[in-house]
Write an enzyme that holds these catalytic residues in place. Structure first.
Site, PDB file in Angstrom:
ATOM      1  N   LYS B  78      24.900  31.213  75.646  1.00  0.00           N
ATOM      2  CA  LYS B  78      23.958  32.240  76.085  1.00  0.00           C
ATOM      3  C   LYS B  78      22.601  31.992  75.415  1.00  0.00           C
ATOM      4  O   LYS B  78      22.548  31.622  74.241  1.00  0.00           O
ATOM      5  CB  LYS B  78      24.524  33.600  75.673  1.00  0.00           C
ATOM      6  N   SER B 153      25.453  41.745  79.603  1.00  0.00           N
ATOM      7  CA  SER B 153      24.300  40.878  79.687  1.00  0.00           C
ATOM      8  C   SER B 153      24.619  39.391  79.683  1.00  0.00           C
ATOM      9  O   SER B 153      23.762  38.585  80.069  1.00  0.00           O
ATOM     10  CB  SER B 153      23.345  41.185  78.536  1.00  0.00           C
ATOM     11  N   SER B 177      28.707  43.447  76.594  1.00  0.00           N
ATOM     12  CA  SER B 177      28.009  42.312  77.217  1.00  0.00           C
ATOM     13  C   SER B 177      28.818  41.035  77.404  1.00  0.00           C
ATOM     14  O   SER B 177      28.374  40.131  78.104  1.00  0.00           O
ATOM     15  CB  SER B 177      26.738  41.984  76.429  1.00  0.00           C
TER      16      SER B 177
END
Lengths: 96, 488
Positions: B78, B153, B177
């Site tokens: 990420k 996310s 997330s």
């Protein structure tokens, strides 16, 4: 809760955010909505309850306070991320 | 099967027998990214050359006799996790040109084990969101239905794993997330116990709940990755030494040991607002556990309904403090026209941050400001204590708690992005474990109209092994985790 424009401007100033007039309107309304939802926390009886900040119950996590050598190229690359660098140092406008 | 479609375990077997090399595996993933990422948009940066260099190194290490679960395995991180020399944007304009000067501890650990970093994945700006629509560089599309969100996310990471662009991915979870996108994309996502893995080199969001964790094709793979990235780190004073914790995951995967395990079903999580299909598939999975010998216990978490309200005070408060470092001076976007220092701050931040980051900074600044601290932040921290104690009480009676991960399956891009409060309510089932610091895993348990349904299993602090055991037992008896999207 409804925010006056002046109140939203005050928060934006504390947050060091320059916002447009339109943004001030939108955030004023959205913050009111969100805080209206959050208002429900007042229903909960928290008399005598301690606040929680550290969830696994750690208290003090000690280490020696010593200067550690850091890789030179990493250090230089970190400093060079700044928009203004002079002689290996970050340049800042005058504060006073 | 194509090499990029393999699990870590499957690839490792082929690497060990010499049937394939890490270069083969890495090329297959890079080819897949080239072929499908124009549709999915999971990656913000692809490090093709660097990845092939790392893959060659891994092959050389193996040729010298080295073994390892992750040696030569390609992955994506990420884009709020630092990898030395690689751009890290946090999906924000304010960090658009930032090059990470050093490795996050978890990236360093993976490097030492010989894992191959393919690139960086999309996220909601600074990880603020539940759909990946808040990225300054455009949304990621769900591989199961390209018109829908992948969740967030860590949406880029989950979509990349679901679309076989990598063998696993790293995400971060602050209030769902990792679990939310894992659920929407039909993959396994583990939010570990707070403090199990180091946060050093991650962009701080809500320091009291942030954790990094794996998104993988199977629970077994998630365990391999989590074992590799966890451990105490002097650079993160909240990490905990867990060496003494027992390992019963492999035992648990047999029916004999699932027998007698108690699963708590909190009635508050199966109320109105829950999609009927989601409920049906979660109940079906629970029945599977019952069949394997587990005992189902009805439990109650009455204060859990305040989780979202607590979370959206604590999180913006910590964000307003953590994002204060973006000042237009040390790094990131800087407004060149301003002469006065205060204008540099205000204009750089005003132009650099996107709408959700600004909203959260404003909310947090207000909640922490003079005269309001007690009513908001302190009150929220006290309700947090009640939520935590409630979980702890229930987890004394049962081994784990099962809930849906999300009240519904993936929604359409743009469908609810105009209403921030509605988006916050997406987190209703996932904030509890974050506030209480508990480990929780999301695994796919079915499909509703072609979209994956996720189930969440919440365990006791540092008892990840139970979650692995439960996940492996389910995946050993079912095939939902083997389904692949057609990318339509």
């Amino acid at each position: 809760m409804n925010f006056k424009k002046k109140e939203i401007e005050h928060i934006a100033n504390l947050a060091r955010l320059e916002l447009s007039g339109e943004e001030l309107d939108i955030y004023g309304k959205q913050l009111s909505d969100i805080l209206g939802y959050i208002e429900q926390l007042q229903e909960v009886d928290t008399e005598g309850v301690e606040p929680t900040a550290q969830i696994t119950g750690l208290e003090n996590s000690w280490r020696e306070d010593e200067a550690r050598a850091w890789d030179d190229s990493e250090r230089i690359n970190a400093i060079n991320q700044s928009p203004e660098v002079e002689e290996g140092q970050i340049k800042v406008g005058r504060v006073l | 099967m194509k090499l990029n479609g393999l699990t870590i375990r499957q690839a490792q077997e082929k690497l060990e027998t010499g049937e394939i090399t890490s270069v083969d595996l890495t090329r297959a993933c890079l080819d897949r990214i080239k072929a499908v990422d124009n549709k999915v948009k999971a990656c913000l940066t692809v490090c093709e050359e660097e990845a092939l260099v790392e893959a060659k190194k891994a092959d050389a290490r193996r040729a010298k006799g080295e073994l390892g679960d992750l040696l030569g395995i390609p992955y994506i991180a990420k884009d709020n996790i630092m990898a030395k020399g690689v751009k890290m944007t946090a999906a924000s304009k304010i960090l658009e040109n930032y090059i990470a000067p050093f490795d996050a501890t978890i990236i360093k650990k993976l490097k030492e084990k010989g894992a191959v970093l393919l690139g960086k994945s999309n996220l909601d700006e600074f990880a603020h969101g539940a759909s990946t629509e808040n990225s300054a560089f455009g949304p990621t599309h769900n591989p199961w239905d390209l018109e829908r969100v992948p969740g967030g996310s860590s949406g880029g990471s989950a979509a990349a794993v679901a679309a076989d662009m990598c063998l696993f991915a790293l995400g971060t979870d602050t209030g769902g997330s990792i679990r939310c996108p894992a659920s929407f994309c039909g993959v396994a996502g583990l939010k570990p116990t707070y403090g199990l893995a180091s946060r050093f080199g991650l962009i701080a969001m809500t320091s009291s709940t942030d954790v990094p964790g794996p998104i993988a094709k199977t629970v077994e793979d998630a365990k391999i990755v989590m074992d590799a990235i966890s451990g105490i780190d002097k650079n993160d004073a909240t990490t905990v030494n867990t060496k003494e914790l027992s390992s019963e995951a492999s035992e648990l995967s047999s029916k004999r040991v699932l027998k007698g395990k108690k699963i708590g079903m909190p009635k508050e999580y199966f109320n109105e607002g829950l999609d009927e299909d989601v409920k049906k598939f979660v109940m079906k999975a629970v029945n599977e556990y019952e069949k394997q010998g587990a005992e189902i216990v009805n439990v109650s978490l009455p204060h859990n309904k305040y989780g979202v309200a607590v979370y959206y005070i604590i999180t913006p408060s910590e964000i307003s403090s953590n994002l204060a470092r973006f000042d237009g001076i040390r790094y990131g976007f800087s407004d060149k026209e301003s002469k006065k220092l205060i204008d540099v701050y205000k204009k750089s931040r005003g132009k650099g941050f996107g709408p959700e980051a600004k909203r959260r900074i404003m909310l947090g600044t207000y909640a922490l400001s003079a005269g309001y601290f007690d009513a908001y932040y302190l009150k929220a921290q006290k309700v947090r204590t009640i939520i935590k104690e409630e979980f702890d009480r229930v987890l004394k009676e049962v081994d784990c708690i099962i809930t849906p991960t999300s009240p519904h399956t993936a929604f359409k891009i743009g469908e609810q992005s105009s209403d921030p409060l509605k988006m916050y309510l997406e987190d209703v089932y996932v904030t509890g474990a974050s506030l209480a610091g508990l480990p929780a895993i999301s695994i796919p348990v079915g499909f509703s109209r072609g979209l994956p349904v996720g189930m969440q299993i919440i365990g006791k602090r540092f008892d990840e092994n139970l979650l692995y055991g439960m996940g492996i037992a389910f995946q050993g008896a079912t095939d939902y985790h083997k389904a692949k999207p057609e990318l339509k």
